[in-house]
Scaffold this motif. Structure first.
Motif, PDB file in Angstrom:
ATOM      1  N   ALA A   1      -9.079  -8.465 -10.277  1.00 38.60           N
ATOM      2  CA  ALA A   1      -7.799  -8.969 -10.049  1.00 38.60           C
ATOM      3  C   ALA A   1      -7.551  -9.991  -9.052  1.00 38.60           C
ATOM      4  O   ALA A   1      -7.564 -10.110  -8.060  1.00 38.60           O
TER       5      ALA A   1
ATOM      6  N   SER B   1       2.093  -6.937  -9.879  1.00 35.57           N
ATOM      7  CA  SER B   1       1.780  -5.520 -10.049  1.00 35.57           C
ATOM      8  C   SER B   1       1.332  -4.918 -11.363  1.00 35.57           C
ATOM      9  O   SER B   1       1.131  -3.892 -11.242  1.00 35.57           O
TER      10      SER B   1
ATOM     11  N   LEU C   1      -2.012  -2.904 -11.317  1.00 40.12           N
ATOM     12  CA  LEU C   1      -1.793  -1.801 -10.872  1.00 40.12           C
ATOM     13  C   LEU C   1      -0.961  -1.029 -11.481  1.00 40.12           C
ATOM     14  O   LEU C   1      -1.168   0.482 -11.529  1.00 40.12           O
TER      15      LEU C   1
ATOM     16  N   GLU D   1      -8.033   4.504 -10.169  1.00 44.24           N
ATOM     17  CA  GLU D   1      -8.243   3.793  -9.110  1.00 44.24           C
ATOM     18  C   GLU D   1      -9.071   2.361  -9.470  1.00 44.24           C
ATOM     19  O   GLU D   1      -9.775   2.469 -10.425  1.00 44.24           O
ATOM     20  N   LEU D   2      -8.826   1.202  -8.835  1.00 45.93           N
ATOM     21  CA  LEU D   2      -9.464   0.135  -9.023  1.00 45.93           C
ATOM     22  C   LEU D   2     -10.474  -0.379  -8.087  1.00 45.93           C
ATOM     23  O   LEU D   2     -10.140  -0.381  -6.789  1.00 45.93           O
TER      24      LEU D   2
ATOM     25  N   SER E   1     -11.711  -4.025  -7.282  1.00 42.07           N
ATOM     26  CA  SER E   1     -11.718  -5.397  -7.717  1.00 42.07           C
ATOM     27  C   SER E   1     -12.749  -6.137  -6.903  1.00 42.07           C
ATOM     28  O   SER E   1     -12.783  -6.002  -5.600  1.00 42.07           O
TER      29      SER E   1
ATOM     30  N   LEU F   1      -3.071  -6.768  -2.623  1.00 39.26           N
ATOM     31  CA  LEU F   1      -2.594  -5.765  -3.933  1.00 39.26           C
ATOM     32  C   LEU F   1      -2.960  -4.663  -3.000  1.00 39.26           C
ATOM     33  O   LEU F   1      -2.929  -3.459  -3.266  1.00 39.26           O
ATOM     34  N   LYS F   2      -4.174  -4.652  -2.037  1.00 39.83           N
ATOM     35  CA  LYS F   2      -4.602  -3.519  -1.170  1.00 39.83           C
ATOM     36  C   LYS F   2      -3.592  -2.993  -0.359  1.00 39.83           C
ATOM     37  O   LYS F   2      -3.059  -1.947  -0.252  1.00 39.83           O
TER      38      LYS F   2
ATOM     39  N   ASP G   1      -0.819  -0.891  -2.692  1.00 41.84           N
ATOM     40  CA  ASP G   1      -1.158   0.368  -2.979  1.00 41.84           C
ATOM     41  C   ASP G   1      -2.612   0.708  -2.589  1.00 41.84           C
ATOM     42  O   ASP G   1      -3.672   0.722  -3.125  1.00 41.84           O
TER      43      ASP G   1
ATOM     44  N   ARG H   1      -4.989   3.268  -4.220  1.00 47.35           N
ATOM     45  CA  ARG H   1      -5.269   2.973  -5.757  1.00 47.35           C
ATOM     46  C   ARG H   1      -6.078   1.805  -5.752  1.00 47.35           C
ATOM     47  O   ARG H   1      -7.077   1.424  -6.560  1.00 47.35           O
ATOM     48  N   PHE H   2      -6.040   0.764  -5.003  1.00 50.21           N
ATOM     49  CA  PHE H   2      -6.573  -0.594  -5.170  1.00 50.21           C
ATOM     50  C   PHE H   2      -7.703  -0.573  -3.864  1.00 50.21           C
ATOM     51  O   PHE H   2      -7.251  -0.535  -2.924  1.00 50.21           O
ATOM     52  N   HIS H   3      -8.934  -0.787  -4.426  1.00 51.82           N
ATOM     53  CA  HIS H   3      -9.992  -1.344  -3.248  1.00 51.82           C
ATOM     54  C   HIS H   3     -10.740  -2.733  -3.637  1.00 51.82           C
ATOM     55  O   HIS H   3     -10.295  -3.071  -4.998  1.00 51.82           O
TER      56      HIS H   3
END
Length: 367
Positions: free
Chosen positions: A41, A46, A49, A58-59, A61, A82-83, A86, A89-91
């Motif tokens: 990403a 968004s 996401l 969940e991602l 990146s 992005l972390k 969310d 959900r976003f890693h």
């Protein structure tokens, strides 16, 4: 019908019903928790996401020192944003630059940089195929991953229990002429990236040489958790991949951008491929290599290729297609193979590991 025949028929019906209950269906797709352990990403916004939320993902990146991607500092800024947007959900995984490698202070500076990213939430560190295929030392020799100069960084990751995501080498198709490659997605990628098409560069090391250096590094750091990106570049032969996993208990692999290579094998021996996934169900992470990159005149082919509708349509398409192949017994046409491919129909317990719990264990997320 005799009582015995009736009882037998009832038993068969019950068995079939129970067997069906052990498999997910296409209708289960969005409701099952899932983790894509290999995306990129690189763009503020968004949309990625949003579709991940809708499809139950969940991602992770992964920042990577790839010339077609934004500069590393820009990738990190997007990951941080992005972390924050969310965090559940976003890693993200961080990386490091090879600039100055071999010079005094490179390892210490790299460790400081990585620690700063860990403090921002990075879960892993990515090393890319430029190590082994592009970067050279002062003597002009290619730098391999088992070079002692990396040892302070690898030791630090092991001490901090941070996994290393290693993309070394390329698909076996990379060493073949275009007309002998087994999948169209590899053919299109290397047509667009001739600098990485090793068939055109016989002066470069073989895939076996590159992977042997990686394996020596893994053996030298038995406490380092290693995620072999893209099926450890052994995607063309599940028997060889099994040997790699057996030899390196600290390693797992992700499936990113290599499912067509698996499907090529399962068309020829479905039972063998299915048995591999079941046997190594604790060592496989679902991933796609989906990429949301800022558009630019320099943007080049991605793997998987772009679809109309941007990342929303692309992610939904690939996620659903992969789910049909891995989780159900349904058939679908795979254009990259010009073939109908039957799904593996992996049991629910196996799917839950590959799609969810293995990644959460590997990256030290909550159960």
């Amino acid at each position: 019908m005799s009582k015995l025949a009736l009882a037998f028929a009832v038993t068969l019906i019950a068995f079939a019903a129970n067997a069906d209950e052990l498999l997910y269906t296409e209708a289960d797709f969005a409701s099952v928790p899932k983790f894509d352990a290999h995306v990129h990403a690189n763009r503020q916004g968004s949309e990625f996401l949003d579709i991940a939320r809708k499809d139950g993902f969940e991602l992770l990146s992964i920042n990577v020192d790839y010339p077609d991607f934004p500069p590393l500092a820009d990738q990190a800024k997007v990951a941080h944003a992005l972390k924050a947007l969310d965090p559940g959900r976003f890693h993200f995984a961080t990386t490091f630059s090879m600039k100055g490698y071999g010079g005094k202070g490179w390892a210490a500076a790299t460790i400081r940089h990585l620690d700063a990213e860990f403090a921002r939430g990075a879960l892993a560190v990515k090393v890319w195929k430029n190590i082994g295929m592009v970067e050279r030392n002062a003597q002009g020799r290619l730098i391999m991953l088992d070079d002692p100069g990396f040892d302070p960084v690898m030791n630090h990751l092991a001490e901090r229990h941070i996994p290393l995501i290693a993309h070394q080498g390329e698909p076996k198709n990379c060493w073949l002429p275009l007309d002998q490659m087994t999948t169209e997605n590899d053919r299109s990628y290397f047509r667009e990236h001739p600098e990485y098409h090793m068939y055109l560069h016989p002066e470069q090391p073989s895939l076996e040489t590159i992977l042997a250096a990686r394996d020596r590094m893994i053996e030298r750091h038995p406490d380092l958790a290693v995620d072999g990106a893209h099926m450890g570049s052994l995607e063309w032969d599940v028997d060889l991949l099994a040997k790699f996993l057996d030899a390196h208990p600290n390693a797992v692999v992700d499936l990113a951008a290599r499912l067509t290579n698996v499907q090529y094998q399962s068309v020829r021996d479905h039972d063998k491929v299915r048995a591999f996934f079941i046997r190594y169900q604790d060592r496989l992470l679902y991933g796609t290599d989906l990429t949301d990159n800022p558009p630019s005149p320099q943007e080049r082919a991605q793997n998987p290729p772009r679809e109309e509708g941007g990342i929303t349509a692309e992610a939904d398409h690939f996620w659903r297609s992969d789910w049909r192949y891995l989780a159900t017994t349904g058939s679908q046409r795979i254009d990259a193979l010009n073939a109908e491919v039957k799904g593996l129909g992996l049991p629910k317990a196996v799917i839950d590991k590959i799609y969810w719990s293995n990644a959460r264990r590997e990256f030290h997320l909550r159960p």
